[in-house]
Design an enzyme around this catalytic site. Structure first.
Site, mmCIF file in Angstrom:
data_model
loop_
_atom_site.group_PDB
_atom_site.id
_atom_site.type_symbol
_atom_site.label_atom_id
_atom_site.label_comp_id
_atom_site.label_asym_id
_atom_site.label_seq_id
_atom_site.Cartn_x
_atom_site.Cartn_y
_atom_site.Cartn_z
ATOM 1 N N GLU A 1 0.887 -1.165 0.000
ATOM 2 C CA GLU A 1 0.000 0.000 0.000
ATOM 3 C C GLU A 1 0.921 1.210 0.000
ATOM 4 O OE1 GLU A 1 -1.502 3.100 0.996
ATOM 5 O OE2 GLU A 1 -2.225 2.305 2.912
ATOM 6 N N CYS B 1 -1.593 8.843 2.900
ATOM 7 C CA CYS B 1 -1.344 8.413 1.519
ATOM 8 C C CYS B 1 -2.514 8.732 0.597
ATOM 9 C CB CYS B 1 -0.994 6.933 1.487
ATOM 10 S SG CYS B 1 -2.065 5.964 2.527
ATOM 11 N N GLU C 1 4.394 13.057 -4.458
ATOM 12 C CA GLU C 1 3.745 13.023 -3.151
ATOM 13 C C GLU C 1 4.550 13.835 -2.134
ATOM 14 O OE1 GLU C 1 3.515 9.211 -1.101
ATOM 15 O OE2 GLU C 1 1.464 9.697 -0.541
#
Ligand code: ADP
Length: 509
Positions: free
Chosen positions: A278, A312, A411
């Protein structure tokens, strides 16, 4: 902000709210890892420190586990899996243990919330109402699964009796990040234990405390020795890598950065262990002109500033339909100005510090990159001047962002929002999907058809419609594209932690 979380239905159970430092005793004692039912130091005797990100004070000295400790923990997990009582325990008893574990977490809810806030920095209200509650609910959800695991019979051929068995995979290695230290442990432990696996958990070096406290509660609940092992330490060339590459680990589950995910995958090659990942995200949060604008403004705030943006699935790209762009930003700015930033232990804090100095520096460097790319600062973009210590950065919004800029593609994992205008459905779908990640996305509109069309076209594992960051242990979570593979939570996590075996019995004379 909290209204977006699923904790609401049970929050009366937990919310004690105390000013007393309930974790004082836990912090005062030497910290130990859990291996084979014993609380131990690292074999090397080495330790590292974990600090409070709001004050930069050392909270505790943590055993620095390494390959030797991982070897010992894997051996214990193997023994517990092959010979120990875990294998022969009835599914109902496994379930009872998980329920008992959840009850102990509930009993110590305020203490655990404080540990999480001190170690990670997040506001105490979030620790108490989101992290702790979701942690115990995850264990309860998977406790229920223990007695519902099934194989199937199939009518293949009259000469055979054929059926499938659902079996545990074996010894599982679980490597988790620092953004939701306790909750990520629950997402990993819950389904792994429900399926009958034994495991070695490696918490993040920045936030090891809640996993160590959970380890104590697990032993108090009565899990047999070796079923749950917790080894603290670092990642590369250390405990994390040793676990991912271990030849006697049957599966590794990882949550963290995409770059690290690739390392985990490489490390897994030796014995081709099963891998679930993940990883990161760069979620589009899309607001159409026909949306409830006030609700969408709140959703944009929750989307990017919850947990200091260290999420996330954070809604880090805010797509605004051109006709509402200016009005929306005015309202957004007003709300941001009302947010209180400070020490997470203060009940009034909305936004705390980032987890570490290193991470703060990374965020500040992205703010510089965005400025140099020509994005315009709508608000903040700096460390608050009033904060004398701690790893704080003010909530930051960039307008005039182009989807190709680095601030829209990479990110940041911080409270930094990139605002991108759009015109029409096709335009926004194309931009939303033009990114290498695909973890989540959101759509705000009053038009039901448009909402469902968008839900189908956004390439992401979760799409929120007129909400953001809602979670429930029963709803699967995971990524498309470079956000990883495998689905955690829900029944899908059972697939990650079990094997299917086909059995053929010859009936012919
Ligand atoms: P960050 O860089 O933000 O700390 P990571 O994804 O690197 O996030 O870390 C998440 C978890 O992965 C942590 O528990 C960390 O110790 C572990 N980790 C980091 N690098 C490796 C690696 N090469 N092998 C195994 N585990 C690792």
């Amino acid at each position: 902000m909290y209204k977006y979380f699923a904790y609401r239905r049970i929050n009366t159970v937990v919310a004690v709210q105390t000013k007393e430092l309930l974790c004082k005793e836990f912090l005062a004692k030497p910290q130990k890892m859990l291996i084979d039912g014993k609380f131990v130091d690292a074999q090397s005797g080495k330790t590292f420190t974990t600090v409070n990100p709001a004050t930069e004070e050392v909270l505790a000295h943590i055993p620095e586990g390494s390959k030797a400790d991982i070897d010992m923990a894997v051996k214990a997990a193997r023994k517990a899996f092959e010979q120990g009582p875990w294998r022969t325990l009835s599914a109902a008893k496994r379930g009872h243990l998980l329920y008992k574990f959840a009850d102990l977490i509930e009993k110590h809810a305020d203490e655990l919330a404080q540990i999480e806030t001190l170690d990670n920095g997040k506001p105490i209200k979030e620790s108490r109402y989101v992290d702790v509650v979701q942690t115990m609910e995850t264990f309860r959800y998977y406790a229920g699964w223990c007695t519902k695991l099934e194989g199937e019979t199939t009518n293949v051929n009259n000469d055979f009796f054929t059926y499938t068995l659902r079996e545990p995979i074996g010894v599982v290695g679980q490597i988790i990040p620092w953004n939701f230290p306790m909750l990520m442990a629950a997402w990993k432990l819950g389904p792994a234990l429900a399926c009958g696996n034994t495991l070695v958990l490696k918490p993040a070096e920045q936030t090891p405390l809640s996993a160590l406290r959970l380890a104590q509660l697990a032993m108090e609940a009565g899990f047999p020795d070796g079923v749950i092992n917790v080894v603290t330490g670092f990642g590369p060339n250390s405990a994390g890598e040793a676990l991912a590459s271990h030849m006697d680990v049957d599966k590794v589950a990882f949550t963290g950065e995409d770059k690290t995910g690739k390392e985990i995958l490489k490390a897994s090659l030796g014995n081709l262990k099963r891998v679930s990942l993940e990883l990161g995200g760069k979620a589009p949060n899309i607001v159409f002109a026909d949306a409830d604008i006030d609700a969408a403004v709140k959703g944009a705030i929750t989307g990017i500033f919850f947990n200091q943006g260290q999420v996330c699935c954070a809604g880090s790209r805010l797509f605004l339909e051109k006709s509402i762009h200016d009005e929306f930003l005015t309202k957004l700015n007003e709300r941001i100005n009302k947010m209180r930033q400070g020490n997470g232990m203060d009940e009034k804090t909305h936004i705390g510090p980032q987890v570490s100095r290193e991470h703060l520096d990374k965020i500040l460097s992205y703010i510089d990159i965005a400025k140099s790319e020509g994005a315009k600062v709508l608000c903040s973009g700096s460390t608050p001047s009033e904060m004398k210590q701690g790893y704080f950065v003010k909530p930051t919004v960039f307008e005039g962002v182009n989807n190709n800029m680095r601030i829209a593609q990479e990110e940041v994992f911080g409270p930094v929002l990139a605002v991108i205008p759009f015109s029409g459905i096709d335009d926004v779908v194309e931009q939303a999907n033009a990114v290498r990640f695909g973890l989540s996305g959101a759509v705000w509109t009053r038009d039901v058809k448009k909402a469902h069309r968008l839900a189908g076209r956004i390439k992401a594992g979760t799409v929120w419609i007129n909400c953001y960051n809602t979670f429930d242990p029963a709803m699967p979570f995971g990524g498309y594209k470079m956000s990883g593979y495998g689905r955690e939570l829900g029944k899908h996590s059972i697939e990650l932690y079990s094997n299917i075996k086909s059995v053929w019995l010859n009936l012919s004379e």
